[in-house]
Design a protein around this motif. Structure first.
Motif, PDB file in Angstrom:
ATOM      1  N   THR A   2       0.950  -1.081  -0.046  1.00  0.00           N
ATOM      2  CA  THR A   2       0.174   0.086   0.014  1.00  0.00           C
ATOM      3  C   THR A   2       1.010   1.356   0.229  1.00  0.00           C
ATOM      4  OG1 THR A   2      -0.154   0.172   2.326  1.00  0.00           O
ATOM      5  CG2 THR A   2      -1.689  -1.362   1.383  1.00  0.00           C
ATOM      6  N   THR A   3       0.258   2.168  -0.421  1.00  0.00           N
ATOM      7  CA  THR A   3       0.894   3.505  -0.631  1.00  0.00           C
ATOM      8  C   THR A   3       0.283   4.585   0.186  1.00  0.00           C
ATOM      9  OG1 THR A   3       0.124   4.088  -2.642  1.00  0.00           O
ATOM     10  CG2 THR A   3       2.372   3.003  -2.835  1.00  0.00           C
ATOM     11  N   ARG A   4       0.969   5.514   0.928  1.00  0.00           N
ATOM     12  CA  ARG A   4       0.373   6.462   1.424  1.00  0.00           C
ATOM     13  C   ARG A   4       0.457   7.852   0.624  1.00  0.00           C
ATOM     14  NH1 ARG A   4       1.977   7.595   7.645  1.00  0.00           N
ATOM     15  NH2 ARG A   4       1.321   5.628   7.767  1.00  0.00           N
ATOM     16  N   SER A   5      -0.839   8.318   0.695  1.00  0.00           N
ATOM     17  CA  SER A   5      -0.732   9.590  -0.338  1.00  0.00           C
ATOM     18  C   SER A   5      -0.211  10.807   0.659  1.00  0.00           C
ATOM     19  CB  SER A   5      -2.160  10.025  -0.632  1.00  0.00           C
ATOM     20  OG  SER A   5      -2.893  10.212   0.286  1.00  0.00           O
ATOM     21  N   LEU A   6       0.570  11.642  -0.075  1.00  0.00           N
ATOM     22  CA  LEU A   6       1.123  12.770   0.621  1.00  0.00           C
ATOM     23  C   LEU A   6       0.148  13.779   0.687  1.00  0.00           C
ATOM     24  CD1 LEU A   6       4.480  13.042  -1.442  1.00  0.00           C
ATOM     25  CD2 LEU A   6       3.916  11.850   1.095  1.00  0.00           C
ATOM     26  N   PRO A   7       0.198  14.699   1.901  1.00  0.00           N
ATOM     27  CA  PRO A   7      -0.605  15.755   2.130  1.00  0.00           C
ATOM     28  C   PRO A   7      -0.716  16.776   0.770  1.00  0.00           C
ATOM     29  CG  PRO A   7       1.015  16.199   3.544  1.00  0.00           C
ATOM     30  CD  PRO A   7       1.386  14.838   2.822  1.00  0.00           C
ATOM     31  N   THR A   8      -1.630  17.167   0.281  1.00  0.00           N
ATOM     32  CA  THR A   8      -1.653  18.247  -0.816  1.00  0.00           C
ATOM     33  C   THR A   8      -1.187  19.706  -0.201  1.00  0.00           C
ATOM     34  OG1 THR A   8      -4.067  18.816  -0.416  1.00  0.00           O
ATOM     35  CG2 THR A   8      -3.544  16.977  -1.910  1.00  0.00           C
ATOM     36  N   ARG A   9      -0.867  20.742  -1.087  1.00  0.00           N
ATOM     37  CA  ARG A   9      -0.473  21.769  -0.513  1.00  0.00           C
ATOM     38  C   ARG A   9      -1.672  22.497   0.001  1.00  0.00           C
ATOM     39  NH1 ARG A   9      -1.009  26.971  -2.923  1.00  0.00           N
ATOM     40  NH2 ARG A   9       0.837  28.406  -2.375  1.00  0.00           N
ATOM     41  N   GLY A  10      -2.977  22.420  -0.333  1.00  0.00           N
ATOM     42  CA  GLY A  10      -4.275  22.826   0.135  1.00  0.00           C
ATOM     43  C   GLY A  10      -4.443  22.621   1.556  1.00  0.00           C
ATOM     44  N   SER A  11      -4.129  21.044   1.945  1.00  0.00           N
ATOM     45  CA  SER A  11      -4.345  20.685   3.184  1.00  0.00           C
ATOM     46  C   SER A  11      -3.474  21.326   4.104  1.00  0.00           C
ATOM     47  CB  SER A  11      -4.446  19.282   3.151  1.00  0.00           C
ATOM     48  OG  SER A  11      -3.093  18.536   2.615  1.00  0.00           O
ATOM     49  N   PHE A  12      -1.986  21.457   3.683  1.00  0.00           N
ATOM     50  CA  PHE A  12      -1.024  22.163   4.619  1.00  0.00           C
ATOM     51  C   PHE A  12      -1.523  23.394   4.856  1.00  0.00           C
ATOM     52  CE2 PHE A  12       2.778  24.542   4.901  1.00  0.00           C
ATOM     53  CZ  PHE A  12       3.611  23.842   5.893  1.00  0.00           C
ATOM     54  N   ILE A  13      -1.786  24.312   3.984  1.00  0.00           N
ATOM     55  CA  ILE A  13      -2.213  25.532   4.285  1.00  0.00           C
ATOM     56  C   ILE A  13      -3.323  25.619   5.040  1.00  0.00           C
ATOM     57  CG2 ILE A  13      -3.427  27.686   3.148  1.00  0.00           C
ATOM     58  CD1 ILE A  13      -1.278  27.098   0.830  1.00  0.00           C
ATOM     59  N   ASP A  14      -4.398  24.664   4.744  1.00  0.00           N
ATOM     60  CA  ASP A  14      -5.699  24.635   5.717  1.00  0.00           C
ATOM     61  C   ASP A  14      -5.278  24.128   7.303  1.00  0.00           C
ATOM     62  OD1 ASP A  14      -7.235  25.590   3.622  1.00  0.00           O
ATOM     63  OD2 ASP A  14      -7.927  23.291   3.195  1.00  0.00           O
ATOM     64  N   ARG A  15      -4.216  23.590   7.636  1.00  0.00           N
ATOM     65  CA  ARG A  15      -4.023  23.081   8.585  1.00  0.00           C
ATOM     66  C   ARG A  15      -3.102  24.204   9.581  1.00  0.00           C
ATOM     67  NH1 ARG A  15      -0.194  18.040  10.622  1.00  0.00           N
ATOM     68  NH2 ARG A  15      -0.423  18.385  12.923  1.00  0.00           N
ATOM     69  N   PHE A  16      -2.145  24.734   8.887  1.00  0.00           N
ATOM     70  CA  PHE A  16      -1.356  25.860   9.432  1.00  0.00           C
ATOM     71  C   PHE A  16      -1.556  27.294   9.292  1.00  0.00           C
ATOM     72  CE2 PHE A  16       1.341  22.100   9.125  1.00  0.00           C
ATOM     73  CZ  PHE A  16       1.436  21.789  10.438  1.00  0.00           C
ATOM     74  N   ILE A  17      -2.476  27.663   8.124  1.00  0.00           N
ATOM     75  CA  ILE A  17      -3.220  28.777   8.112  1.00  0.00           C
ATOM     76  C   ILE A  17      -4.691  28.606   7.654  1.00  0.00           C
ATOM     77  CG2 ILE A  17      -2.889  31.258   6.773  1.00  0.00           C
ATOM     78  CD1 ILE A  17      -0.333  30.229   5.391  1.00  0.00           C
ATOM     79  N   PRO A  18      -5.369  28.199   8.795  1.00  0.00           N
ATOM     80  CA  PRO A  18      -6.725  27.893   8.682  1.00  0.00           C
ATOM     81  C   PRO A  18      -7.891  28.798   8.339  1.00  0.00           C
ATOM     82  CG  PRO A  18      -6.117  27.748  10.826  1.00  0.00           C
ATOM     83  CD  PRO A  18      -4.888  28.301  10.113  1.00  0.00           C
ATOM     84  N   LEU A  19      -8.830  28.512   7.814  1.00  0.00           N
ATOM     85  CA  LEU A  19     -10.227  29.153   7.926  1.00  0.00           C
ATOM     86  C   LEU A  19     -10.895  29.170   9.101  1.00  0.00           C
ATOM     87  CD1 LEU A  19     -11.104  28.114   4.269  1.00  0.00           C
ATOM     88  CD2 LEU A  19     -10.240  30.408   4.911  1.00  0.00           C
TER      89      LEU A  19
END
Length: 337
Positions: A2-19
């Motif tokens: 199995t392969t683990r998908s890498l977090p996308t750029r959007g998810s990174f931003i949403d986590r550290f610069i959230p809405l």
């Protein structure tokens, strides 16, 4: 395999610069309190070890170097260490400001507090530099400490609000919807205890500025009578204690939120600790270790009183209570809580 998908750029931003306020913003809130509190303690260490001019110039440590050199000994190391910690405070302030950037439209209070924390780091550094230029003039050193207290207070307000805006259990502990409003008395007492605490802390800087721990053997001291200025310092302290007792009584009679009483009892515990240290210090000639513990108590008092002040103002103002509940509902809708 199995392969683990890498977090996308959007998810990174949403986590550290959230809405919406999330765990990252809450973490930065508590980090802001801790680094500013630690700066107060290391500043006290600088003063109590006579290292205030360990770096004799500013912004450089010496006229030739930005850092301390071995020939400066332990005093240079301690003073430069305190200056270096200012950089850590600045990094946390910058991360905090970035974390609320996308929240600035709906969470204007968090945005402006984060901005003030960032600007406060710059002001603190400048005031500290002026203190060095003035060879640790006690008036300027007092201003430097009061600004540190303001930074701790702003960080405490920021943390209190991000928790309230994003955690249902905080709302339930405060029981906002159960409170009758408006409650002008609760709001008024919150402001009064903040003012009285500010006076008590400032008078404490005058006591310290009159005492033996100047930060350097050649630095000036206040010319006050130590006994007289100490007694003036205790007046607002006793007034604050009476106010806290009154709040505990009123909280029970007027059915204020349980969180108000909890915060008030925290202040009582801090004041008992602070009083025991203070009176022991007074009767034993202010040994350095007790002065440092008294400084810890002052920081804890600022932190705990700010928490009660912020809570009483919010719970005593219906519009602020309703705003808090609406924000936690938004957080729940977005799966943040």
């Amino acid at each position: 395999m199995t392969t683990r998908s890498l977090p996308t750029r959007g998810s990174f931003i949403d986590r550290f610069i959230p809405l919406n306020v999330n765990a990252w913003v809450r973490l930065l809130g508590i980090a802001s309190i801790l680094v500013n509190f630690l700066l107060v303690l290391t500043g006290g260490l600088v003063r109590l070890t006579g290292s205030g001019l360990g770096c004799p110039t500013w912004p450089r440590c010496t006229s030739e170097t930005w850092t301390n050199v071995p020939a400066m000994g332990i005093h240079g190391f301690i003073e430069f260490g305190n200056r270096t910690l200012t950089g850590a405070v600045g990094i946390v302030a910058l991360l905090t400001f970035i974390s609320v950037w996308r929240l600035r439209g709906r969470y204007t209070d968090l945005f402006y507090i984060a901005l003030a924390l960032g600007l406060g780091v710059i002001v603190q550094a400048i005031v500290g530099g002026v203190s060095v230029w003035l060879r640790l003039n006690p008036w300027m050193v007092g201003v430097h400490f009061m600004l540190s207290g303001v930074m701790v207070a702003m960080a405490a307000i920021f943390y209190a609000r991000v928790r309230r805006y994003s955690m249902r259990r905080v709302i339930e502990t405060e029981r906002l919807s159960d409170r009758p409003g408006p409650d002008n008395l609760q709001r008024f007492l919150g402001v009064v205890i903040a003012v009285v605490t500010t006076i008590a802390v400032y008078m404490g800087t005058l006591v310290t500025g009159t005492g033996p721990h100047s930060g350097d053997t050649d630095s000036a001291r206040h010319a006050f009578n130590p006994e007289v200025v100490t007694r003036f310092h205790t007046i607002p302290v006793w007034i604050l204690l009476l106010l806290i007792v009154a709040i505990l009584v009123l909280a029970k009679r007027k059915n204020w939120a349980p969180a108000v009483s909890k915060s008030a009892w925290t202040i009582v515990i801090v004041m008992l600790f602070q009083g025991a240290i203070g009176y022991t210090q007074y009767f034993t000639g202010s040994p350095g270790v007790l002065v440092w513990f008294h400084l810890i108590g002052a920081g804890l008092l600022i932190w705990s009183v700010t928490c009660l002040f912020e809570r009483m103002v919010v719970l005593g103002t219906p519009t602020l209570r309703n705003l808090a509940e609406s924000r936690v509902e938004i957080a729940e809708a977005n799966g943040i809580v």
